[in-house]
Write a protein that holds these residues in place. Structure first.
Motif, PDB file in Angstrom:
ATOM      1  N   UNK A 305     -10.603  17.406  -0.954  1.00 43.21           N
ATOM      2  CA  UNK A 305      -9.499  18.354  -0.853  1.00 43.21           C
ATOM      3  C   UNK A 305      -9.257  18.728   0.601  1.00 43.21           C
ATOM      4  N   UNK A 306     -10.319  19.015   1.347  1.00 43.89           N
ATOM      5  CA  UNK A 306     -10.266  19.186   2.807  1.00 43.89           C
ATOM      6  C   UNK A 306      -9.258  20.240   3.252  1.00 43.89           C
ATOM      7  N   UNK A 307      -9.500  21.485   2.885  1.00 46.09           N
ATOM      8  CA  UNK A 307      -8.552  22.541   3.203  1.00 46.09           C
ATOM      9  C   UNK A 307      -8.504  22.875   4.691  1.00 46.09           C
ATOM     10  N   UNK A 308      -9.628  22.760   5.387  1.00 49.28           N
ATOM     11  CA  UNK A 308      -9.633  23.091   6.799  1.00 49.28           C
ATOM     12  C   UNK A 308      -9.955  24.542   7.086  1.00 49.28           C
ATOM     13  N   UNK A 309     -10.454  25.246   6.088  1.00 47.16           N
ATOM     14  CA  UNK A 309     -10.912  26.629   6.239  1.00 47.16           C
ATOM     15  C   UNK A 309     -12.429  26.608   6.115  1.00 47.16           C
ATOM     16  N   UNK A 310     -13.167  27.130   7.086  1.00 45.86           N
ATOM     17  CA  UNK A 310     -14.625  26.977   7.083  1.00 45.86           C
ATOM     18  C   UNK A 310     -15.286  27.329   5.756  1.00 45.86           C
ATOM     19  N   UNK A 311     -14.948  28.462   5.157  1.00 46.29           N
ATOM     20  CA  UNK A 311     -15.573  28.856   3.902  1.00 46.29           C
ATOM     21  C   UNK A 311     -15.217  27.896   2.772  1.00 46.29           C
ATOM     22  N   UNK A 312     -13.965  27.442   2.756  1.00 49.88           N
ATOM     23  CA  UNK A 312     -13.532  26.508   1.713  1.00 49.88           C
ATOM     24  C   UNK A 312     -14.166  25.139   1.902  1.00 49.88           C
ATOM     25  N   UNK A 313     -14.278  24.682   3.153  1.00 50.20           N
ATOM     26  CA  UNK A 313     -14.910  23.392   3.420  1.00 50.20           C
ATOM     27  C   UNK A 313     -16.385  23.413   3.003  1.00 50.20           C
ATOM     28  N   UNK A 335     -10.768  11.998   3.964  1.00 46.51           N
ATOM     29  CA  UNK A 335      -9.618  12.888   3.803  1.00 46.51           C
ATOM     30  C   UNK A 335      -8.464  12.360   4.654  1.00 46.51           C
ATOM     31  N   UNK A 336      -7.776  11.313   4.196  1.00 42.94           N
ATOM     32  CA  UNK A 336      -6.666  10.745   4.971  1.00 42.94           C
ATOM     33  C   UNK A 336      -5.568  11.754   5.268  1.00 42.94           C
ATOM     34  N   UNK A 346       1.834  17.337  -3.797  1.00 41.14           N
ATOM     35  CA  UNK A 346       1.906  15.905  -3.490  1.00 41.14           C
ATOM     36  C   UNK A 346       0.646  15.371  -2.849  1.00 41.14           C
ATOM     37  N   UNK A 347      -0.148  16.252  -2.219  1.00 43.05           N
ATOM     38  CA  UNK A 347      -1.322  15.791  -1.474  1.00 43.05           C
ATOM     39  C   UNK A 347      -2.305  15.007  -2.338  1.00 43.05           C
ATOM     40  N   UNK A 348      -2.733  15.513  -3.515  1.00 47.15           N
ATOM     41  CA  UNK A 348      -3.695  14.727  -4.291  1.00 47.15           C
ATOM     42  C   UNK A 348      -3.098  13.470  -4.909  1.00 47.15           C
ATOM     43  N   UNK A 349      -1.771  13.424  -5.095  1.00 52.05           N
ATOM     44  CA  UNK A 349      -1.158  12.189  -5.605  1.00 52.05           C
ATOM     45  C   UNK A 349      -1.173  11.123  -4.520  1.00 52.05           C
ATOM     46  N   UNK A 393     -13.431   9.255  -6.801  1.00 51.52           N
ATOM     47  CA  UNK A 393     -13.277  10.635  -7.253  1.00 51.52           C
ATOM     48  C   UNK A 393     -12.295  11.322  -6.313  1.00 51.52           C
ATOM     49  N   UNK A 394     -11.219  11.867  -6.869  1.00 49.89           N
ATOM     50  CA  UNK A 394     -10.205  12.578  -6.080  1.00 49.89           C
ATOM     51  C   UNK A 394     -10.281  14.061  -6.428  1.00 49.89           C
ATOM     52  N   UNK A 395     -10.329  14.914  -5.392  1.00 51.40           N
ATOM     53  CA  UNK A 395     -10.488  16.350  -5.584  1.00 51.40           C
ATOM     54  C   UNK A 395      -9.277  17.109  -5.047  1.00 51.40           C
ATOM     55  N   UNK A 396      -8.983  18.234  -5.700  1.00 55.69           N
ATOM     56  CA  UNK A 396      -7.891  19.074  -5.231  1.00 55.69           C
ATOM     57  C   UNK A 396      -8.142  20.519  -5.621  1.00 55.69           C
ATOM     58  N   UNK A 397      -7.782  21.418  -4.700  1.00 56.82           N
ATOM     59  CA  UNK A 397      -7.818  22.853  -4.989  1.00 56.82           C
ATOM     60  C   UNK A 397      -6.506  23.469  -4.533  1.00 56.82           C
TER      61      UNK A 397
END
Length: 414
Positions: A305-313, A335-336, A346-349, A393-397
């Motif tokens: 998913x790679x949100x880019x927020x330290x706590x989320x990462x 995380x392309x 659209x990101x996880x698709x 495995x594809x992840x998304x939040x």
């Protein structure tokens, strides 16, 4: 582990309209080379806004892809969707002549988070600047997040199950899962995916309330998940549509099964509760593995998913090891999207499209612009890694708290 389904859902066509390519071929070439196409926002009316970097689709001509009568009725996000759907159907050898069977055999499911902000803003400006007589009739539908499903199905004459998934950014994966389940229940073909167009003044202002949005002005530094310099995510427009059909049907048509959508699960942990997303995402991963009948050690690559927020990462890195055990520290993660931006639903698709292509080409694409990883992950950086991934495995939040996981297998593995 669940019993295998008598009908399996296969990806047979991919259509992409993205910041790094307006075809599947150009998209994949950029992804495998690890190109970073993030740049300063150039859209009119956005100059004075604090969001300075985005992934824009700059070489897309809607007039070359969509009929003029539909262009004026629809927003940019639907232009992307119609164009991507055409590309996916062509890729799956389902041209108009090939879809002349029962119109009830083909359905459409999309997901969208932002809807038609550009169209809506233009019409509201007409309302307040000139009066109600200057507002077009399509204002009532073009802004709506369901517009793409409606326009694709009407334009193509598809009368099978048609749906719209409203599930935050993770809705992109949920739409693919919805399509897979419709195919397992008996529908021949589902056109599924997501496109977004959130780079317009009204849409950008709506996003400024997200604390997770990057305010960095340097495109090279704006989106660097899993590093100590992580400062949020960069939004993007564009997306992808996939053709999902029964494996048996595909083989009867002489079409290769590119990948199968074998397992999916989703959970909800609340808006911006990133520490809690660890447990929610791990549970989604376990559920997807169970539905796919897949052991953790069978996963060959994770598209994060790679949100880019330290706590989320940190939560995502821990969720991967929570669900996959020791294998979670060894499995390649990528995380392309750091090279094109995070396109909401659209990101996880797009990640799913990249996962299918990675399995076909025998390599794992890199995570553009990311170095100095500060989490216990085998994050692929620098250049693509030669491999033979057979299960992805594809992840998304989502920012509002949705978590989703999808397990795909290479067609040859099915």
């Amino acid at each position: 582990m669940s019993e295998p389904h008598s009908r399996r859902a296969a990806v047979t066509g991919i259509g992409v309209v993205a910041p790094n390519g307006t075809s599947t071929e150009t998209f994949w070439k950029s992804v495998q080379e690890g190109r970073n196409v993030l740049d300063k926002v150039t859209r009119d009316g956005c100059e004075h806004l604090p969001m300075k970097v985005a992934g824009e689709v700059r070489d897309f001509d809607p007039a070359a892809a969509v009929e003029e009568r539909l262009i004026v009725q629809t927003d940019r996000f639907t232009h992307f969707a119609m164009a991507a759907a055409d590309l996916a159907l062509e890729d799956a050898r389902l041209g108009r002549a090939d879809t002349d069977g029962s119109p009830f055999d083909i359905g459409v499911v999309t997901a969208a988070g932002s809807g038609g902000g550009e169209f809506g803003q233009r019409e509201l400006q007409q309302l307040w600047g000139k009066g109600s007589r200057f507002v077009g009739p399509y204002q009532s539908i073009a802004w709506f997040y369901a517009a793409s499903t409606g326009q694709i199905s009407i334009r193509r004459g598809f009368k099978g199950p048609c749906s719209v998934v409203a599930a935050d950014e993770a809705g992109g994966l949920d739409a693919l899962a919805h399509a897979a389940r419709a195919v397992r229940r008996g529908t021949d073909v589902i056109v599924a995916g997501s496109t977004e167009a959130p780079i317009a003044p009204y849409s950008v202002v709506c996003q400024l309330g997200y604390e997770e949005l990057s305010r960095e002005t340097d495109p090279a530094r704006a989106y660097r998940p899993f590093t100590e310099q992580a400062c949020g995510f960069v939004p993007a427009e564009g997306g992808a549509m996939l053709v999902v059909e029964d494996t048996g049907s595909a083989r009867r048509r002489g079409l290769p099964v590119r990948a199968t959508l074998d397992g999916h699960a989703s959970t909800f942990t609340g808006a911006s509760r990133w520490a809690e997303s660890r447990a929610g995402l791990a549970q989604a991963i376990r559920g997807a593995l169970a539905e796919a009948g897949c052991a953790p050690e069978e996963i060959d690559v994770v598209f994060a998913d790679a949100l880019g927020v330290p706590e989320a990462d940190r939560a995502e890195a821990l969720a991967i090891t929570d669900a996959l055990g020791a294998h979670g520290r060894r499995v390649p993660v990528t995380a392309p999207k750091t090279g094109i931006g995070r396109g909401y639903c659209a990101a996880p698709v797009l990640d799913t499209a990249a996962a299918v292509l990675a399995m076909e080409h025998g390599l794992i694409p890199p995570t553009p612009g990311v170095v100095d990883i500060c989490h216990d992950l085998d994050l692929v950086t620098g250049s693509a890694r030669a491999a033979a991934p057979r299960t992805a495995l594809v992840l998304s939040r989502g920012l509002m708290g949705s978590n989703s996981a999808l397990v795909l297998r290479h067609g040859a593995a099915g």
